[in-house]
Design an enzyme around this catalytic site. Structure first.
Site, PDB file in Angstrom:
ATOM      1  N   CYS A 154       1.944   3.550 -13.128  1.00 57.58           N
ATOM      2  CA  CYS A 154       3.398   3.578 -13.354  1.00 57.58           C
ATOM      3  C   CYS A 154       3.742   3.628 -14.840  1.00 57.58           C
ATOM      4  O   CYS A 154       4.824   4.066 -15.208  1.00 57.58           O
ATOM      5  CB  CYS A 154       4.033   2.364 -12.696  1.00 57.58           C
ATOM      6  SG  CYS A 154       3.217   0.837 -13.133  1.00 57.58           S
ATOM      7  N   LYS A 172       2.025  -7.256   2.378  1.00 63.47           N
ATOM      8  CA  LYS A 172       1.640  -6.002   3.040  1.00 63.47           C
ATOM      9  C   LYS A 172       1.128  -5.011   1.999  1.00 63.47           C
ATOM     10  O   LYS A 172       1.903  -4.521   1.175  1.00 63.47           O
ATOM     11  CB  LYS A 172       2.838  -5.371   3.757  1.00 63.47           C
ATOM     12  CG  LYS A 172       2.419  -4.137   4.564  1.00 63.47           C
ATOM     13  CD  LYS A 172       3.550  -3.201   4.872  1.00 63.47           C
ATOM     14  CE  LYS A 172       3.694  -2.068   3.893  1.00 63.47           C
ATOM     15  NZ  LYS A 172       2.588  -1.115   3.843  1.00 63.47           N
TER      16      LYS A 172
HETATM   17  P1  NAD Z   1       5.760   3.606  -2.155  1.00 60.31           P
HETATM   18  O1  NAD Z   1       7.094   3.177  -2.614  1.00 60.31           O
HETATM   19  O2  NAD Z   1       5.665   4.840  -1.333  1.00 60.31           O
HETATM   20  O3  NAD Z   1       5.081   2.461  -1.277  1.00 60.31           O
HETATM   21  C1  NAD Z   1       4.936   1.152  -1.778  1.00 60.31           C
HETATM   22  C2  NAD Z   1       4.821   0.207  -0.606  1.00 60.31           C
HETATM   23  O4  NAD Z   1       6.048   0.211   0.105  1.00 60.31           O
HETATM   24  C3  NAD Z   1       3.733   0.587   0.396  1.00 60.31           C
HETATM   25  O5  NAD Z   1       3.090  -0.581   0.845  1.00 60.31           O
HETATM   26  C4  NAD Z   1       4.538   1.226   1.530  1.00 60.31           C
HETATM   27  O6  NAD Z   1       3.908   1.153   2.787  1.00 60.31           O
HETATM   28  C5  NAD Z   1       5.801   0.363   1.490  1.00 60.31           C
HETATM   29  N1  NAD Z   1       6.980   0.957   2.127  1.00 60.31           N
HETATM   30  C6  NAD Z   1       7.234   2.270   2.387  1.00 60.31           C
HETATM   31  N2  NAD Z   1       8.436   2.387   2.998  1.00 60.31           N
HETATM   32  C7  NAD Z   1       8.954   1.138   3.130  1.00 60.31           C
HETATM   33  C8  NAD Z   1      10.163   0.608   3.666  1.00 60.31           C
HETATM   34  N3  NAD Z   1      11.090   1.391   4.202  1.00 60.31           N
HETATM   35  N4  NAD Z   1      10.351  -0.728   3.615  1.00 60.31           N
HETATM   36  C9  NAD Z   1       9.438  -1.540   3.047  1.00 60.31           C
HETATM   37  N5  NAD Z   1       8.263  -1.099   2.533  1.00 60.31           N
HETATM   38  C10 NAD Z   1       8.024   0.230   2.570  1.00 60.31           C
HETATM   39  O7  NAD Z   1       4.857   3.656  -3.458  1.00 60.31           O
HETATM   40  P2  NAD Z   1       3.370   4.155  -3.577  1.00 60.31           P
HETATM   41  O8  NAD Z   1       3.398   5.637  -3.406  1.00 60.31           O
HETATM   42  O9  NAD Z   1       2.486   3.323  -2.708  1.00 60.31           O
HETATM   43  O10 NAD Z   1       3.034   3.758  -5.113  1.00 60.31           O
HETATM   44  C11 NAD Z   1       3.366   4.557  -6.159  1.00 60.31           C
HETATM   45  C12 NAD Z   1       4.682   4.103  -6.781  1.00 60.31           C
HETATM   46  O11 NAD Z   1       4.584   2.742  -7.192  1.00 60.31           O
HETATM   47  C13 NAD Z   1       5.019   4.879  -8.048  1.00 60.31           C
HETATM   48  O12 NAD Z   1       6.391   5.175  -8.051  1.00 60.31           O
HETATM   49  C14 NAD Z   1       4.679   3.896  -9.161  1.00 60.31           C
HETATM   50  O13 NAD Z   1       5.357   4.120 -10.359  1.00 60.31           O
HETATM   51  C15 NAD Z   1       5.053   2.605  -8.528  1.00 60.31           C
HETATM   52  N6  NAD Z   1       4.367   1.484  -9.191  1.00 60.31           N
HETATM   53  C16 NAD Z   1       5.098   0.662 -10.000  1.00 60.31           C
HETATM   54  C17 NAD Z   1       4.475  -0.389 -10.662  1.00 60.31           C
HETATM   55  C18 NAD Z   1       5.247  -1.310 -11.565  1.00 60.31           C
HETATM   56  O14 NAD Z   1       4.698  -2.343 -11.948  1.00 60.31           O
HETATM   57  N7  NAD Z   1       6.481  -1.009 -11.913  1.00 60.31           N
HETATM   58  C19 NAD Z   1       3.101  -0.605 -10.489  1.00 60.31           C
HETATM   59  C20 NAD Z   1       2.396   0.242  -9.651  1.00 60.31           C
HETATM   60  C21 NAD Z   1       3.044   1.284  -8.997  1.00 60.31           C
END
Ligand code: NAD
Length: 494
Positions: free
Chosen positions: A286, A177
């Site tokens: 990130c 997803k």
């Molecule tokens: P997010 O956590 O808001 O969303 C990530 C994904 O989770 C999306 O697809 C979202 O729809 C889904 N999601 C939201 N609520 C959910 C739930 N209750 N259950 C399951 N899935 C759910 O993150 P974002 O705003 O899309 O991305 C930014 C974040 O990602 C930042 O914190 C960044 O640091 C992190 N990030 C980490 C890495 C890494 O490799 N560590 C890489 C890229 C981004």
């Protein structure tokens, strides 16, 4: 204004899938124009996708490594044939610069596919042998099974590749997803995988909200492994949902990377490294450098130098090759970034450059430098995920390392010094999944990307990530053909 494309809800069993959920519009955050419309998936669609992945997993998981490798090689070639289309899609739903898409996202992603095409044929493990003397023991690495995966909006294409490709190399099938704000390239990746000859059902995609589809995937009893990239808060929810079924999880979460400039650093290199490391993907990275921790003797020159280079960064139309930095991903996200900067200034940080939202359409925000940031300031502690660098001064090397580690996160860090022993100390003592020395950001397919502390656990990329998608089985075969074994005496002695 171009007519928005009409997209499917997902890609299931090798074909476009139309869901019955509410209509959703994908926006171009650089123009606010609609890019595409689609019906969102719901929990019922997740059942269909998981069933498709389950049905396909056995044959894919028992294909020879060479067969899986061949499909991945073909996939890399197909992606190469579609780089322009994929780059344009990536720009249109993220607002990132076309240079970032064509020089970073696409080549890095395709290299990852090439790398795992090789890795698929190189499973390693302990040698078979007669460890007990009476049995031959052997280790089998088997595919984890059906993977449920959830990816973020910041690098939609790369994050999908990092999740999907090691899973495929290991013989898993997958239901992915993407974030509903940025589904275009993930849908294209699935379609192109089918074009490359990946068997139907092995790679499925569903576009839906986190609350509906993300939680349905992470809590699905038919999923054997949940892999997640996103924020720490949501990652913890995903782990809770998976824990209800005792499902294994891999979490790649947020970061707050320190950028430590020691008193003997090459100042020019540190200044340029800080600007590139904090502004890549408009800071929505990130591992972005977010906290510059600088020695007293270099502090003023560092702040002045970073401000000067930041002022030269061209912000604007992401489709223009001359543009350095595009827009942020949404108005809501820009409001979050701007709010954090405004509160930092109100709390006493010095705004050196940026910090003002431009007028006009799009979610643009300028490169922003905050100096004299207090250690307890929100901007120093929490993830900003925008083009903002917060600078503070350390007193001595111990204080520098202490400050670098004074965060709940542990994803990435960098240390800038010409002293070998300082560099080694930073590499050893800073708690993070990656510590760069005299650079910040570069990633390579051969090396792992993962975090510690609140940044999660497990790895993307490298052979370590292949391990995430495998289970280890011990097969122990008696070689004595004796009915009553010596160890039976521990149970009965007659
Ligand atoms: P997010 O956590 O808001 O969303 C990530 C994904 O989770 C999306 O697809 C979202 O729809 C889904 N999601 C939201 N609520 C959910 C739930 N209750 N259950 C399951 N899935 C759910 O993150 P974002 O705003 O899309 O991305 C930014 C974040 O990602 C930042 O914190 C960044 O640091 C992190 N990030 C980490 C890495 C890494 O490799 N560590 C890489 C890229 C981004």
């Amino acid at each position: 204004m171009p007519t928005p494309a009409s997209l499917p809800t997902g890609w299931i069993d090798g074909a476009a899938h139309k869901g019955a959920g509410p209509q959703h519009t994908v926006l171009n955050p650089a123009t606010d124009d609609p890019v595409a419309t689609l019906a969102l998936a719901d929990a019922g669609d997740v059942d269909i996708a998981v069933a498709s992945a389950r049905a396909a997993q056995h044959d894919w998981g028992t294909a020879t490594p060479a067969e899986r490798s061949e499909v991945l090689h073909r996939y890399a070639a197909v992606l190469r044939d579609h780089v322009d289309e994929l780059a344009a899609e990536e720009v249109s739903h993220t607002g990132r610069s076309i240079r970032l898409a064509t020089e970073f996202d696409l080549p890095g992603s395709i290299d990852n596919v090439d790398f795992f095409a090789g890795v698929a044929r190189n499973l390693e493990g302990k040698a078979s042998g007669e460890y007990s003397g009476d049995h031959t023991s052997s280790i089998r690495h088997e595919p984890a099974g059906v993977v449920g995966s959830i990816s973020p909006w910041n690098y939609p294409l790369q994050m999908a590749i990092w999740k999907v490709i090691p899973a495929l190399a290991a013989g898993c099938s997958i239901v992915l997803k993407p974030a509903e704000q940025t589904p275009l390239t993930t849908l294209s990746l699935a379609r192109l995988a089918t074009e490359a000859g990946l068997p139907d059902g092995v790679f499925n995609v569903l576009v839906g909200t986190g609350a509906d589809v993300g939680s349905a995937i992470s809590g699905h009893p038919g999923v054997d492994l949940v892999t997640f990239t996103g924020s720490t808060a949501v990652g913890r929810k995903v782990a809770e949902q998976a824990a209800k079924n005792g499902t294994r999880v891999q979490l790649e979460l947020g970061g707050k990377a320190p950028f430590v400039v020691f008193d003997d650093a090459d100042l020019d290199a540190a200044i340029h490294g800080a600007v590139a490391g904090s502004l890549i993907n408009a800071g929505q990275d990130c591992t972005a450098a977010t906290r510059a921790i600088v020695a007293p003797n270099l502090y003023d020159d560092f702040v002045a130098g970073v401000a000067e280079v930041m002022a030269s960064v061209k912000v604007g139309d992401p489709t223009d090759l001359a543009t350095d930095m595009g827009s942020l991903s949404s108005h809501a996200h820009r409001d979050k970034v701007a709010g954090m900067v405004d509160r930092a200034v109100a709390a006493g940080a010095r705004l050196v450059t940026g910090g003002v939202r431009p007028d006009g359409p799009g979610c643009f925000y300028p490169p922003t430098l905050l100096a004299d940031v207090a250690e307890d300031a929100e901007i120093y502690r929490d993830e900003v995920f925008g083009p903002v660098l917060a600078v503070s001064k350390f007193t001595d090397d111990d204080d520098a390392i202490r400050r670098a580690n004074d965060t709940v996160y542990g994803l990435a860090a960098s240390a800038w010094t010409r002293d070998l022993y300082r560099a080694q100390r930073a590499g050893r003592e800073i708690k993070a999944g990656c510590v760069w020395i005299n650079d910040h950001i570069p990633i390579i397919s051969e090396m792992p990307h993962g975090g510690v502390k609140a940044s999660g656990f497990g790895n993307d990329m490298s052979t370590y990530s292949l391990d995430e998608y495998l289970t280890i089985k011990h097969v122990m075969s008696d070689i004595t053909a004796v009915a009553q074994k010596p160890w039976h005496r521990t149970v009965f002695s007659g």
